[in-house]
Motif scaffolding. Structure first.
Motif, PDB file in Angstrom:
ATOM      1  N   GLN A  99      17.861   2.315  -3.300  1.00 39.77           N
ATOM      2  CA  GLN A  99      16.627   2.460  -2.530  1.00 39.77           C
ATOM      3  C   GLN A  99      15.482   2.935  -3.426  1.00 39.77           C
ATOM      4  N   LYS A 103      12.271   0.490  -4.008  1.00 37.77           N
ATOM      5  CA  LYS A 103      10.940   0.963  -3.594  1.00 37.77           C
ATOM      6  C   LYS A 103       9.940   0.797  -4.740  1.00 37.77           C
ATOM      7  N   LYS A 104      10.367   1.149  -5.932  1.00 31.30           N
ATOM      8  CA  LYS A 104       9.496   1.033  -7.109  1.00 31.30           C
ATOM      9  C   LYS A 104       9.200  -0.430  -7.436  1.00 31.30           C
ATOM     10  N   ILE A 106       9.691  -3.447  -5.468  1.00 30.64           N
ATOM     11  CA  ILE A 106       9.164  -4.416  -4.497  1.00 30.64           C
ATOM     12  C   ILE A 106       8.540  -3.775  -3.256  1.00 30.64           C
ATOM     13  N   SER A 107       8.438  -2.470  -3.221  1.00 28.09           N
ATOM     14  CA  SER A 107       7.726  -1.714  -2.188  1.00 28.09           C
ATOM     15  C   SER A 107       8.096  -2.035  -0.745  1.00 28.09           C
ATOM     16  N   PRO A 108       9.387  -2.034  -0.407  1.00 22.61           N
ATOM     17  CA  PRO A 108       9.723  -2.234   1.003  1.00 22.61           C
ATOM     18  C   PRO A 108       9.316  -1.012   1.820  1.00 22.61           C
ATOM     19  N   GLN A 109       9.082  -1.229   3.107  1.00 22.64           N
ATOM     20  CA  GLN A 109       8.717  -0.109   3.984  1.00 22.64           C
ATOM     21  C   GLN A 109       9.927   0.460   4.708  1.00 22.64           C
ATOM     22  N   PRO A 135      16.301  -4.557   1.834  1.00 22.19           N
ATOM     23  CA  PRO A 135      14.914  -4.093   1.959  1.00 22.19           C
ATOM     24  C   PRO A 135      14.221  -4.801   3.123  1.00 22.19           C
ATOM     25  N   TRP A 137      10.274  -5.148   5.346  1.00 24.39           N
ATOM     26  CA  TRP A 137       8.833  -4.939   5.377  1.00 24.39           C
ATOM     27  C   TRP A 137       8.358  -5.083   6.814  1.00 24.39           C
ATOM     28  N   ASP A 140       7.995  -8.686   7.708  1.00 18.17           N
ATOM     29  CA  ASP A 140       8.913  -9.644   7.094  1.00 18.17           C
ATOM     30  C   ASP A 140       9.496 -10.670   8.057  1.00 18.17           C
TER      31      ASP A 140
END
Length: 179
Positions: A99, A103-104, A106-109, A135, A137, A140
């Protein structure tokens, strides 16, 4: 063509890479996780991201979303009952580390994290316990799934693999490396 007939028609999106999965689902005697657990110099080909003493992290070759990773104990075991406490801890630690790096990169929420134990529970590989890290978004699902029940994966696995390998070195991940 009348509108009733038009609603019954299906739209096709070609995904020829899925045929390997479909053909091998019942035939293959080899466990792909066991085949990837030892370092044989083919990590990129097998999409092996990390190994620890007890576990392995690989890309899902048939992903639900970009960055879909699998975390498994190196031992070929079917369920949590059979897993040693140390293996469960290692898998959980790797879930945290994946995780962090995703996060670093592909920046998923958000993330879906889960285990499918047994074929009836959705396990494509029921004999080897593995955790899915998917992941997510906020947008998405997008128009494709709304209109056509289709998901779009927007980045190649090769590109993301290279990015995660580079970030792994920069971020000193996984936190517990193979000795």
């Amino acid at each position: 063509m009348n509108s009733t007939l038009m609603t019954l028609q299906k739209n096709n999106i070609w995904a020829p890479w899925r045929m390997a999965y479909i053909k091998d689902i019942e035939k293959s005697d080899e466990c792909f996780l066991c085949a990837a657990r030892e370092d044989r110099g083919d990590d990129r080909e097998k999409y092996v991201l990390w190994r620890t003493e007890l576990s392995i992290v690989v890309f899902n070759r048939f992903p639900y979303n970009n960055g879909h990773l699998l975390i498994a104990p190196k031992r070929h075991i079917p369920d949590l009952e059979t897993a040693a406490v140390e293996e469960i801890f290692d898998i959980a630690t790797l879930a945290r580390d994946t995780q962090i790096i995703l996060k670093k990169a592909i920046s998923p929420q958000g993330f879906n994290v889960g285990l499918n134990i047994g074929r009836c529970a959705g396990a494509g590989l029921p004999g080897h316990l593995h955790m899915h890290i998917v992941p997510r978004w906020d947008g998405d699902t997008g128009f494709m799934s709304t209109c056509s029940e289709v998901e779009v994966i927007s980045q190649s696995m090769d590109e993301l693999y290279d990015m995660l390998i580079e970030l792994s070195g920069e971020m000193n991940l996984p936190s517990k490396k193979c000795k």
